[in-house]
Design a protein around this motif. Structure first.
Motif, mmCIF file in Angstrom:
data_model
loop_
_atom_site.group_PDB
_atom_site.id
_atom_site.type_symbol
_atom_site.label_atom_id
_atom_site.label_comp_id
_atom_site.label_asym_id
_atom_site.label_seq_id
_atom_site.Cartn_x
_atom_site.Cartn_y
_atom_site.Cartn_z
ATOM 1 N N LEU A 24 0.826 -1.212 0.000
ATOM 2 C CA LEU A 24 0.000 0.000 0.000
ATOM 3 C C LEU A 24 0.859 1.260 0.000
ATOM 4 N N GLN A 25 1.878 1.263 0.840
ATOM 5 C CA GLN A 25 2.759 2.441 0.910
ATOM 6 C C GLN A 25 3.471 2.664 -0.417
ATOM 7 N N ALA A 26 3.959 1.585 -1.019
ATOM 8 C CA ALA A 26 4.643 1.704 -2.312
ATOM 9 C C ALA A 26 3.677 2.206 -3.376
ATOM 10 N N TRP A 27 2.472 1.661 -3.393
ATOM 11 C CA TRP A 27 1.484 2.088 -4.385
ATOM 12 C C TRP A 27 1.120 3.565 -4.188
ATOM 13 N N ALA A 28 0.988 3.988 -2.926
ATOM 14 C CA ALA A 28 0.682 5.399 -2.655
ATOM 15 C C ALA A 28 1.857 6.292 -3.061
ATOM 16 N N ASN A 29 3.083 5.829 -2.793
ATOM 17 C CA ASN A 29 4.273 6.595 -3.191
ATOM 18 C C ASN A 29 4.310 6.813 -4.698
ATOM 19 N N HIS A 30 3.837 5.841 -5.438
ATOM 20 C CA HIS A 30 3.815 5.964 -6.903
ATOM 21 C C HIS A 30 2.540 6.667 -7.384
ATOM 22 N N GLY A 31 1.422 6.346 -6.780
ATOM 23 C CA GLY A 31 0.131 6.850 -7.230
ATOM 24 C C GLY A 31 -0.057 8.341 -7.039
ATOM 25 N N HIS A 32 0.454 8.879 -5.946
ATOM 26 C CA HIS A 32 0.278 10.313 -5.673
ATOM 27 C C HIS A 32 0.933 11.167 -6.756
ATOM 28 N N PRO A 33 2.208 10.983 -7.066
ATOM 29 C CA PRO A 33 2.796 11.800 -8.130
ATOM 30 C C PRO A 33 2.192 11.501 -9.507
ATOM 31 N N TYR A 34 1.752 10.269 -9.722
ATOM 32 C CA TYR A 34 1.107 9.935 -10.997
ATOM 33 C C TYR A 34 -0.162 10.769 -11.180
ATOM 34 N N LEU A 35 -1.000 10.843 -10.144
ATOM 35 C CA LEU A 35 -2.241 11.619 -10.243
ATOM 36 C C LEU A 35 -1.948 13.118 -10.315
ATOM 37 N N ARG A 36 -0.918 13.579 -9.616
ATOM 38 C CA ARG A 36 -0.525 14.993 -9.711
ATOM 39 C C ARG A 36 -0.156 15.347 -11.150
ATOM 40 N N ALA A 37 0.588 14.467 -11.795
ATOM 41 C CA ALA A 37 0.983 14.699 -13.194
ATOM 42 C C ALA A 37 -0.244 14.655 -14.106
ATOM 43 N N LEU A 38 -1.138 13.728 -13.854
ATOM 44 C CA LEU A 38 -2.358 13.611 -14.644
ATOM 45 C C LEU A 38 -3.197 14.886 -14.538
ATOM 46 N N ALA A 39 -3.232 15.480 -13.348
ATOM 47 C CA ALA A 39 -4.033 16.684 -13.099
ATOM 48 C C ALA A 39 -3.494 17.904 -13.848
ATOM 49 N N ARG A 40 -2.317 17.799 -14.406
ATOM 50 C CA ARG A 40 -1.755 18.928 -15.159
ATOM 51 C C ARG A 40 -2.333 19.032 -16.572
ATOM 52 N N THR A 41 -3.214 18.078 -16.919
ATOM 53 C CA THR A 41 -3.875 18.102 -18.228
ATOM 54 C C THR A 41 -5.369 18.261 -18.021
ATOM 55 N N HIS A 42 -5.902 19.387 -18.475
ATOM 56 C CA HIS A 42 -7.328 19.669 -18.311
ATOM 57 C C HIS A 42 -8.161 18.573 -18.970
ATOM 58 N N GLY A 43 -9.177 18.085 -18.252
ATOM 59 C CA GLY A 43 -10.080 17.065 -18.780
ATOM 60 C C GLY A 43 -9.589 15.642 -18.608
ATOM 61 N N SER A 44 -8.467 15.459 -17.942
ATOM 62 C CA SER A 44 -7.917 14.115 -17.797
ATOM 63 C C SER A 44 -8.538 13.378 -16.614
ATOM 64 N N TRP A 45 -8.539 12.070 -16.721
ATOM 65 C CA TRP A 45 -8.948 11.159 -15.663
ATOM 66 C C TRP A 45 -8.453 9.782 -16.064
ATOM 67 N N VAL A 46 -8.528 8.815 -15.165
ATOM 68 C CA VAL A 46 -8.040 7.459 -15.426
ATOM 69 C C VAL A 46 -9.025 6.477 -14.797
ATOM 70 N N THR A 47 -9.180 5.305 -15.405
ATOM 71 C CA THR A 47 -10.074 4.301 -14.820
ATOM 72 C C THR A 47 -9.359 3.595 -13.665
ATOM 73 N N TYR A 48 -10.146 3.022 -12.792
ATOM 74 C CA TYR A 48 -9.588 2.248 -11.681
ATOM 75 C C TYR A 48 -8.661 1.154 -12.208
ATOM 76 N N GLU A 49 -9.080 0.468 -13.262
ATOM 77 C CA GLU A 49 -8.289 -0.625 -13.810
ATOM 78 C C GLU A 49 -6.943 -0.131 -14.328
ATOM 79 N N ASP A 50 -6.964 0.960 -15.077
ATOM 80 C CA ASP A 50 -5.707 1.496 -15.610
ATOM 81 C C ASP A 50 -4.817 2.044 -14.497
ATOM 82 N N PHE A 51 -5.435 2.667 -13.502
ATOM 83 C CA PHE A 51 -4.659 3.174 -12.364
ATOM 84 C C PHE A 51 -4.029 2.013 -11.601
ATOM 85 N N ALA A 52 -4.788 0.951 -11.398
ATOM 86 C CA ALA A 52 -4.260 -0.230 -10.693
ATOM 87 C C ALA A 52 -3.066 -0.821 -11.446
ATOM 88 N N GLU A 53 -3.194 -0.901 -12.761
ATOM 89 C CA GLU A 53 -2.081 -1.433 -13.556
ATOM 90 C C GLU A 53 -0.876 -0.508 -13.470
#
Length: 189
Positions: A24-53
């Motif tokens: 969980l900690q490793a996934w959060a360490n990776h997931g937080h910056p991933y979502l921050r980067a995603l938020a830099r593009t207006h209109g972006s989002w990701v599915t649970y499945e793609d985020f999990a992968e």
């Protein structure tokens, strides 16, 4: 033990077991910056499945657990990091395949001691927009929070189904006239 036989979570590089809290900690360490980067593009989002992968590939830590049994916990950890950093509700960027945010999104509001909105999909759209602003996305002039295309289309279909054209009524008994235009009870038009 091969990864096919490994229960729970493990490192894909060597098949070594990883305790779930560490995963969980490793996934959060990776997931937080991933979502921050995603938020830099207006209109972006990701599915649970793609985020999990993305979490599993990015960390090299895999699981065979069913997605609903672990992804919410990983997103909860990401949400806590965002809260600690004074960031908006970044987990709003993760949606189901059908574009909905899902009832689990209410936990994000509870985590921040905020009232849970009635319309979670609209709340998530507002929260995604706040993320785009906060993380510096190039937002077009006049842009407003947007539902995902699937949710917007579904709501449009619902509105169209609920709008039934008014039918003529009998001037005598005020019942709705059949398609013939002649009242079955009064035989008036």
């Amino acid at each position: 033990m091969s990864t096919a036989e490994t229960p729970g979570t493990w490192r894909s590089s060597d098949g070594e077991r990883v305790l779930f809290p560490a995963a969980l900690q490793a996934w959060a360490n990776h997931g937080h910056p991933y979502l921050r980067a995603l938020a830099r593009t207006h209109g972006s989002w990701v599915t649970y499945e793609d985020f999990a992968e993305e979490l599993q590939v990015g960390t090299g830590i895999r699981t065979k657990m069913m997605l609903p049994n672990w992804i919410g916990k990983a997103l909860g950890q990401v949400g806590l990091r965002a809260k600690d950093n004074g960031e908006p509700l970044i987990t709003s960027l993760v949606v189901h395949k059908d574009g909905t945010i899902g009832p689990g999104y209410a936990e994000v509001y509870k985590q921040r001691d905020l009232p849970v909105p009635v319309d979670l999909d609209q709340a998530a759209a507002n929260d995604r927009f706040a993320c785009y602003r906060f993380f510096g996305a190039d937002i077009p002039a006049g842009a407003v929070p947007m539902l995902t295309p699937q949710v917007a289309a579904s709501r449009q279909r619902q509105r169209q189904r609920s709008v039934r054209p008014a039918r003529a009524t009998c001037p005598t008994c005020f019942r709705e006239l059949p398609f013939s235009g002649i009242c079955d009870i009064c035989e008036d038009t």
